[in-house]
Design a protein around this motif. Sequence first.
Motif, PDB file in Angstrom:
ATOM      1  N   ASP A  48       0.957  -1.142  -0.036  1.00 31.63           N
ATOM      2  CA  ASP A  48      -0.266  -0.037   0.194  1.00 31.63           C
ATOM      3  C   ASP A  48       0.819   1.436  -0.105  1.00 31.63           C
ATOM      4  O   ASP A  48       0.441   2.382  -0.450  1.00 31.63           O
ATOM      5  CB  ASP A  48      -1.033   0.046   1.208  1.00 31.63           C
ATOM      6  CG  ASP A  48      -1.838  -1.188   1.215  1.00 31.63           C
ATOM      7  OD1 ASP A  48      -2.817  -1.261   0.593  1.00 31.63           O
ATOM      8  OD2 ASP A  48      -1.479  -2.104   2.398  1.00 31.63           O
ATOM      9  N   LYS A  74      -0.623   2.126  -8.117  1.00 31.44           N
ATOM     10  CA  LYS A  74      -1.761   2.383  -6.924  1.00 31.44           C
ATOM     11  C   LYS A  74      -0.876   2.753  -5.629  1.00 31.44           C
ATOM     12  O   LYS A  74      -1.498   3.292  -4.756  1.00 31.44           O
ATOM     13  CB  LYS A  74      -2.833   1.339  -6.716  1.00 31.44           C
ATOM     14  CG  LYS A  74      -3.742   1.321  -7.824  1.00 31.44           C
ATOM     15  CD  LYS A  74      -5.012   0.138  -7.441  1.00 31.44           C
ATOM     16  CE  LYS A  74      -6.247   0.277  -8.300  1.00 31.44           C
ATOM     17  NZ  LYS A  74      -5.622   0.040  -9.721  1.00 31.44           N
ATOM     18  N   LYS A  76       1.004   3.976  -2.870  1.00 30.82           N
ATOM     19  CA  LYS A  76       1.469   5.724  -2.399  1.00 30.82           C
ATOM     20  C   LYS A  76       3.102   5.563  -1.895  1.00 30.82           C
ATOM     21  O   LYS A  76       3.634   4.557  -1.582  1.00 30.82           O
ATOM     22  CB  LYS A  76       0.573   5.638  -1.161  1.00 30.82           C
ATOM     23  CG  LYS A  76      -1.032   5.887  -1.554  1.00 30.82           C
ATOM     24  CD  LYS A  76      -1.994   6.081  -0.494  1.00 30.82           C
ATOM     25  CE  LYS A  76      -3.266   5.815  -0.809  1.00 30.82           C
ATOM     26  NZ  LYS A  76      -4.332   6.037   0.372  1.00 30.82           N
ATOM     27  N   SER A 118      -1.669   9.104   7.951  1.00 28.43           N
ATOM     28  CA  SER A 118      -2.572  10.129   6.977  1.00 28.43           C
ATOM     29  C   SER A 118      -2.255   9.895   5.621  1.00 28.43           C
ATOM     30  O   SER A 118      -3.221   9.893   4.798  1.00 28.43           O
ATOM     31  CB  SER A 118      -2.276  11.518   7.426  1.00 28.43           C
ATOM     32  OG  SER A 118      -1.066  11.929   6.984  1.00 28.43           O
ATOM     33  N   ARG A 119      -0.959   9.344   5.176  1.00 31.68           N
ATOM     34  CA  ARG A 119      -0.763   9.150   3.699  1.00 31.68           C
ATOM     35  C   ARG A 119      -1.565   7.761   3.434  1.00 31.68           C
ATOM     36  O   ARG A 119      -2.266   8.066   2.100  1.00 31.68           O
ATOM     37  CB  ARG A 119       0.785   8.855   3.660  1.00 31.68           C
ATOM     38  CG  ARG A 119       1.118   8.607   2.145  1.00 31.68           C
ATOM     39  CD  ARG A 119       0.989   9.922   1.509  1.00 31.68           C
ATOM     40  NE  ARG A 119       1.198   9.676  -0.244  1.00 31.68           N
ATOM     41  CZ  ARG A 119       0.580   9.656  -1.174  1.00 31.68           C
ATOM     42  NH1 ARG A 119      -0.847   9.949  -1.000  1.00 31.68           N
ATOM     43  NH2 ARG A 119       0.871   9.655  -2.549  1.00 31.68           N
ATOM     44  N   ASN A 121      -4.398   6.771   4.453  1.00 34.90           N
ATOM     45  CA  ASN A 121      -5.739   7.147   4.503  1.00 34.90           C
ATOM     46  C   ASN A 121      -6.219   8.053   3.347  1.00 34.90           C
ATOM     47  O   ASN A 121      -7.424   8.223   3.127  1.00 34.90           O
ATOM     48  CB  ASN A 121      -6.407   7.741   5.803  1.00 34.90           C
ATOM     49  CG  ASN A 121      -6.231   6.739   6.941  1.00 34.90           C
ATOM     50  OD1 ASN A 121      -6.511   5.514   6.512  1.00 34.90           O
ATOM     51  ND2 ASN A 121      -5.871   7.069   8.245  1.00 34.90           N
ATOM     52  N   GLU A 122      -5.166   8.694   2.712  1.00 27.53           N
ATOM     53  CA  GLU A 122      -5.649   9.499   1.588  1.00 27.53           C
ATOM     54  C   GLU A 122      -6.337   8.580   0.267  1.00 27.53           C
ATOM     55  O   GLU A 122      -5.798   7.372   0.180  1.00 27.53           O
ATOM     56  CB  GLU A 122      -4.388  10.085   0.890  1.00 27.53           C
ATOM     57  CG  GLU A 122      -3.914  11.218   2.035  1.00 27.53           C
ATOM     58  CD  GLU A 122      -2.497  11.941   1.420  1.00 27.53           C
ATOM     59  OE1 GLU A 122      -2.059  11.611   0.302  1.00 27.53           O
ATOM     60  OE2 GLU A 122      -1.858  12.562   2.303  1.00 27.53           O
ATOM     61  N   SER A 123      -7.093   9.216  -0.398  1.00 31.05           N
ATOM     62  CA  SER A 123      -7.816   8.613  -1.328  1.00 31.05           C
ATOM     63  C   SER A 123      -6.864   8.280  -2.705  1.00 31.05           C
ATOM     64  O   SER A 123      -6.857   7.101  -3.326  1.00 31.05           O
ATOM     65  CB  SER A 123      -9.108   9.337  -1.983  1.00 31.05           C
ATOM     66  OG  SER A 123      -8.471  10.594  -2.321  1.00 31.05           O
ATOM     67  N   LYS A 124      -5.742   9.188  -2.998  1.00 29.90           N
ATOM     68  CA  LYS A 124      -4.780   8.926  -3.988  1.00 29.90           C
ATOM     69  C   LYS A 124      -3.289   8.999  -3.461  1.00 29.90           C
ATOM     70  O   LYS A 124      -3.160   9.476  -2.705  1.00 29.90           O
ATOM     71  CB  LYS A 124      -5.112   9.843  -5.033  1.00 29.90           C
ATOM     72  CG  LYS A 124      -4.092   9.673  -6.259  1.00 29.90           C
ATOM     73  CD  LYS A 124      -4.342  10.638  -7.266  1.00 29.90           C
ATOM     74  CE  LYS A 124      -3.509  10.395  -8.550  1.00 29.90           C
ATOM     75  NZ  LYS A 124      -2.456  11.254  -8.767  1.00 29.90           N
TER      76      LYS A 124
END
Length: 124
Positions: A48, A74, A76, A118-119, A121-124
Motif C-alpha cells: 500500500d 496504486k 502510495k 494520514s498518507r 488514508n488519502e484517497s490517492k
Amino acid sequence: MGNNIIVIDDDVGTALFFKICLEDEGYQVNIYNDPNSLLEEFEPGIYDLLITDIRMPRINGFELASRVRIMDSKIKICLATAFEEYYQSIIKSYSDLSFNCIIRKPINKDNFLEIVESRLNESK
C-alpha cells in the motif's frame, strides 16, 4: 485500511527503526537496503505504501519511486530525508508522482506514524 508497507533505506539501522515503529502499530513491513534488490523482487498489488530514503548509492529515491510507480500505479509513496530544503526543488520536477509526503530525519516516532497513517488514508 492499507497495512503492507515496503521500506528502503541504505542505512540498515534506519530501515530497522522504521520497521520496528511500523510493526508496533500492526503494519506488515518488508525492508530493503539495496534499491536494485527491491526492483528485482517488487511485485505490484501487494504493498500500500513505499517509504524510500532519497539519498542512496546508484539509484536515488526519486528514481526508485518512479520505477516502482510504473510497476504499480496504486502504491502510495513517502520520501524520507534529512535534507528537505535541498530536495524541494527536485520534488517539483517529479510532480507526476505526487510526492506530498516527506518524512524528516532524524525521525520522531509519533510524527512519523502520524504521517504514514494520514498518507495511507488519502484517497490517492
